[in-house]
Design an enzyme around this catalytic site. Structure first.
Site, PDB file in Angstrom:
ATOM      1  CE  LYS A   1     -47.951 -18.564 -49.281  1.00 38.37           C
ATOM      2  NZ  LYS A   1     -48.288 -18.037 -50.625  1.00 38.37           N
TER       3      LYS A   1
ATOM      4  NE  ARG B   1     -42.616 -20.685 -52.137  1.00 43.88           N
ATOM      5  CZ  ARG B   1     -43.146 -19.591 -51.564  1.00 43.88           C
ATOM      6  NH1 ARG B   1     -43.171 -19.442 -50.277  1.00 43.88           N
ATOM      7  NH2 ARG B   1     -43.659 -18.670 -52.319  1.00 43.88           N
TER       8      ARG B   1
ATOM      9  NE  ARG C   1     -47.849  -8.025 -52.516  1.00 36.20           N
ATOM     10  CZ  ARG C   1     -47.663  -9.229 -51.997  1.00 36.20           C
ATOM     11  NH1 ARG C   1     -48.148  -9.507 -50.807  1.00 36.20           N
ATOM     12  NH2 ARG C   1     -47.017 -10.141 -52.649  1.00 36.20           N
TER      13      ARG C   1
ATOM     14  NE  ARG D   1     -43.136  -9.725 -52.021  1.00 33.56           N
ATOM     15  CZ  ARG D   1     -43.740 -10.832 -51.610  1.00 33.56           C
ATOM     16  NH1 ARG D   1     -44.480 -10.811 -50.523  1.00 33.56           N
ATOM     17  NH2 ARG D   1     -43.601 -11.949 -52.278  1.00 33.56           N
TER      18      ARG D   1
ATOM     19  NE  ARG E   1     -43.949 -14.114 -56.280  1.00 30.52           N
ATOM     20  CZ  ARG E   1     -44.651 -13.043 -55.890  1.00 30.52           C
ATOM     21  NH1 ARG E   1     -44.615 -11.923 -56.605  1.00 30.52           N
ATOM     22  NH2 ARG E   1     -45.365 -13.084 -54.782  1.00 30.52           N
TER      23      ARG E   1
HETATM   24  P1  AP5 Z   1     -50.810 -12.029 -49.283  1.00 33.27           P
HETATM   25  O1  AP5 Z   1     -51.525 -12.201 -47.998  1.00 33.27           O
HETATM   26  O2  AP5 Z   1     -49.524 -11.307 -49.280  1.00 33.27           O
HETATM   27  O3  AP5 Z   1     -50.627 -13.445 -50.019  1.00 33.27           O
HETATM   28  P2  AP5 Z   1     -49.452 -14.499 -49.901  1.00 33.27           P
HETATM   29  O4  AP5 Z   1     -50.045 -15.814 -50.212  1.00 33.27           O
HETATM   30  O5  AP5 Z   1     -48.737 -14.316 -48.618  1.00 33.27           O
HETATM   31  O6  AP5 Z   1     -48.593 -14.020 -51.149  1.00 33.27           O
HETATM   32  P3  AP5 Z   1     -47.022 -13.688 -51.273  1.00 33.27           P
HETATM   33  O7  AP5 Z   1     -46.867 -12.577 -52.218  1.00 33.27           O
HETATM   34  O8  AP5 Z   1     -46.393 -13.595 -49.960  1.00 33.27           O
HETATM   35  O9  AP5 Z   1     -46.611 -14.927 -52.093  1.00 33.27           O
HETATM   36  P4  AP5 Z   1     -45.344 -15.784 -52.140  1.00 33.27           P
HETATM   37  O10 AP5 Z   1     -45.750 -17.085 -51.612  1.00 33.27           O
HETATM   38  O11 AP5 Z   1     -44.840 -15.748 -53.548  1.00 33.27           O
HETATM   39  O12 AP5 Z   1     -44.270 -14.977 -51.298  1.00 33.27           O
HETATM   40  P5  AP5 Z   1     -43.230 -15.386 -50.204  1.00 33.27           P
HETATM   41  O13 AP5 Z   1     -42.912 -14.179 -49.451  1.00 33.27           O
HETATM   42  O14 AP5 Z   1     -43.673 -16.586 -49.458  1.00 33.27           O
HETATM   43  O15 AP5 Z   1     -51.844 -11.351 -50.289  1.00 33.27           O
HETATM   44  C1  AP5 Z   1     -51.461 -10.958 -51.583  1.00 33.27           C
HETATM   45  C2  AP5 Z   1     -52.181  -9.639 -51.940  1.00 33.27           C
HETATM   46  O16 AP5 Z   1     -53.592  -9.901 -52.021  1.00 33.27           O
HETATM   47  C3  AP5 Z   1     -52.008  -8.534 -50.896  1.00 33.27           C
HETATM   48  O17 AP5 Z   1     -51.933  -7.294 -51.541  1.00 33.27           O
HETATM   49  C4  AP5 Z   1     -53.301  -8.631 -50.058  1.00 33.27           C
HETATM   50  O18 AP5 Z   1     -53.660  -7.409 -49.492  1.00 33.27           O
HETATM   51  C5  AP5 Z   1     -54.314  -9.085 -51.102  1.00 33.27           C
HETATM   52  N1  AP5 Z   1     -55.378  -9.922 -50.533  1.00 33.27           N
HETATM   53  C6  AP5 Z   1     -55.279 -10.833 -49.542  1.00 33.27           C
HETATM   54  N2  AP5 Z   1     -56.462 -11.419 -49.309  1.00 33.27           N
HETATM   55  C7  AP5 Z   1     -57.344 -10.877 -50.174  1.00 33.27           C
HETATM   56  C8  AP5 Z   1     -58.738 -11.072 -50.427  1.00 33.27           C
HETATM   57  N3  AP5 Z   1     -59.451 -11.964 -49.731  1.00 33.27           N
HETATM   58  N4  AP5 Z   1     -59.309 -10.347 -51.411  1.00 33.27           N
HETATM   59  C9  AP5 Z   1     -58.590  -9.447 -52.150  1.00 33.27           C
HETATM   60  N5  AP5 Z   1     -57.268  -9.208 -51.942  1.00 33.27           N
HETATM   61  C10 AP5 Z   1     -56.642  -9.916 -50.974  1.00 33.27           C
HETATM   62  O19 AP5 Z   1     -41.976 -15.829 -51.093  1.00 33.27           O
HETATM   63  C11 AP5 Z   1     -41.267 -14.895 -51.868  1.00 33.27           C
HETATM   64  C12 AP5 Z   1     -40.057 -15.581 -52.502  1.00 33.27           C
HETATM   65  O20 AP5 Z   1     -39.145 -16.018 -51.471  1.00 33.27           O
HETATM   66  C13 AP5 Z   1     -40.347 -16.845 -53.321  1.00 33.27           C
HETATM   67  O21 AP5 Z   1     -40.709 -16.530 -54.655  1.00 33.27           O
HETATM   68  C14 AP5 Z   1     -39.015 -17.572 -53.230  1.00 33.27           C
HETATM   69  O22 AP5 Z   1     -38.080 -17.017 -54.115  1.00 33.27           O
HETATM   70  C15 AP5 Z   1     -38.550 -17.266 -51.811  1.00 33.27           C
HETATM   71  N6  AP5 Z   1     -39.016 -18.284 -50.844  1.00 33.27           N
HETATM   72  C16 AP5 Z   1     -39.871 -18.087 -49.792  1.00 33.27           C
HETATM   73  N7  AP5 Z   1     -40.079 -19.231 -49.113  1.00 33.27           N
HETATM   74  C17 AP5 Z   1     -39.336 -20.178 -49.763  1.00 33.27           C
HETATM   75  C18 AP5 Z   1     -39.155 -21.572 -49.548  1.00 33.27           C
HETATM   76  N8  AP5 Z   1     -39.783 -22.219 -48.538  1.00 33.27           N
HETATM   77  N9  AP5 Z   1     -38.343 -22.243 -50.390  1.00 33.27           N
HETATM   78  C19 AP5 Z   1     -37.710 -21.611 -51.409  1.00 33.27           C
HETATM   79  N10 AP5 Z   1     -37.838 -20.286 -51.678  1.00 33.27           N
HETATM   80  C20 AP5 Z   1     -38.652 -19.588 -50.844  1.00 33.27           C
HETATM   81 MG    MG Z   2     -46.713 -13.967 -48.091  1.00 27.74          MG
END
Ligand code: AP5
Ligand code: MG
Length: 197
Positions: A14, A89, A128, A134, A146
């Site tokens: 994402k 979410r 990562r 992180r 997660r």
């Molecule tokens: P990346 O692009 O970072 O993927 P992502 O889907 O953004 O993954 P996140 O780690 O951000 O997931 P998340 O949803 O748990 O985190 P968030 O910050 O939203 O890619 C991942 C990796 O893969 C990278 O190393 C990238 O380089 C690699 N990659 C990308 N594309 C690739 C490809 N095509 N091939 C190979 N490799 C690739 O949330 C974190 C925490 O915050 C949650 O757990 C929760 O506690 C809290 N939180 C956030 N939003 C909410 C909400 N709305 N409600 C409640 N809690 C929330």
């Molecule tokens: Mg993300």
């Protein structure tokens, strides 16, 4: 306005794809994960509270996140549209978002849902975790927690938008450029129509 949700489990790409999409379409990127991490680095009371959940791989309570979204929408009145990343979410967050957008006479045009196998998600996040700093990437237990939260609470958000016929599944494996091309293909098609009737 053109408002889109980039949806998918942790590690589905994402954040990676959002950066490229906002550059192409001039949308305002709203990532609740990034907003929460910036509260944590600022050591605000919201950040300290959120950290307790995030470090364990649990979702932060709805009211905390909805408050942040409300502020983000209000402080960006003149944008071409929003790209929501990691939000909504839960079913409650989805309903709140629809209400907030309706108050601004707009809606979610589409949810693009990245489809990636669980094996690939874990592989990406563990990799990562070796360099990102992180805390929630640092061990496989937290990564699995997660993904568990995603299945328990977040998958329902796709059902919410499926009922509204707003979900397009996109294969989230392949190169970053290949996935970007799949996403832009859907957006270019949908931008030509009015999706908020
Ligand atoms: P990346 O692009 O970072 O993927 P992502 O889907 O953004 O993954 P996140 O780690 O951000 O997931 P998340 O949803 O748990 O985190 P968030 O910050 O939203 O890619 C991942 C990796 O893969 C990278 O190393 C990238 O380089 C690699 N990659 C990308 N594309 C690739 C490809 N095509 N091939 C190979 N490799 C690739 O949330 C974190 C925490 O915050 C949650 O757990 C929760 O506690 C809290 N939180 C956030 N939003 C909410 C909400 N709305 N409600 C409640 N809690 C929330
Ligand atoms: Mg993300």
């Amino acid at each position: 306005m053109f408002n889109l949700i980039l949806f998918g489990p942790p590690g589905s790409g994402k954040g990676t794809q959002s950066e490229k999409l906002v550059a192409k379409y001039h949308l305002k990127h709203i990532s609740t994960g990034d907003l929460l991490r910036s509260e944590i680095s600022g050591k605000t009371s919201l950040g300290l509270e959120a950290k307790k959940y995030m470090d364990k791989g649990f979702l932060v309570p709805d009211e905390v996140v909805i408050g942040m979204i409300n502020d983000a929408l209000d402080s960006n009145p003149d944008v071409a549209g929003f790209l929501f990343d990691g939000f909504p979410r839960t079913a409650i967050q989805a309903e709140e978002l629809d209400d907030l957008l309706a108050q601004k006479d707009t809606c979610i045009d589409v949810m693009l849902a990245l489809d990636v196998s669980e094996e690939e998600l874990i592989k990406r996040l563990v990799k990562r975790g070796q360099t990102s700093g992180r805390s929630d990437d640092s061990n496989e237990m937290v990564i699995k927690s997660r993904i568990g939260e995603y299945h328990k609470k977040t998958a329902a958000v796709a059902d919410h938008y499926k009922k509204k016929k707003k979900v397009e599944m996109v294969k989230g494996e392949g190169t970053i450029e290949e996935i970007f091309a799949r996403l832009t293909h859907e957006i270019d098609r949908l931008m030509k129509t009015d999706n908020c009737i």
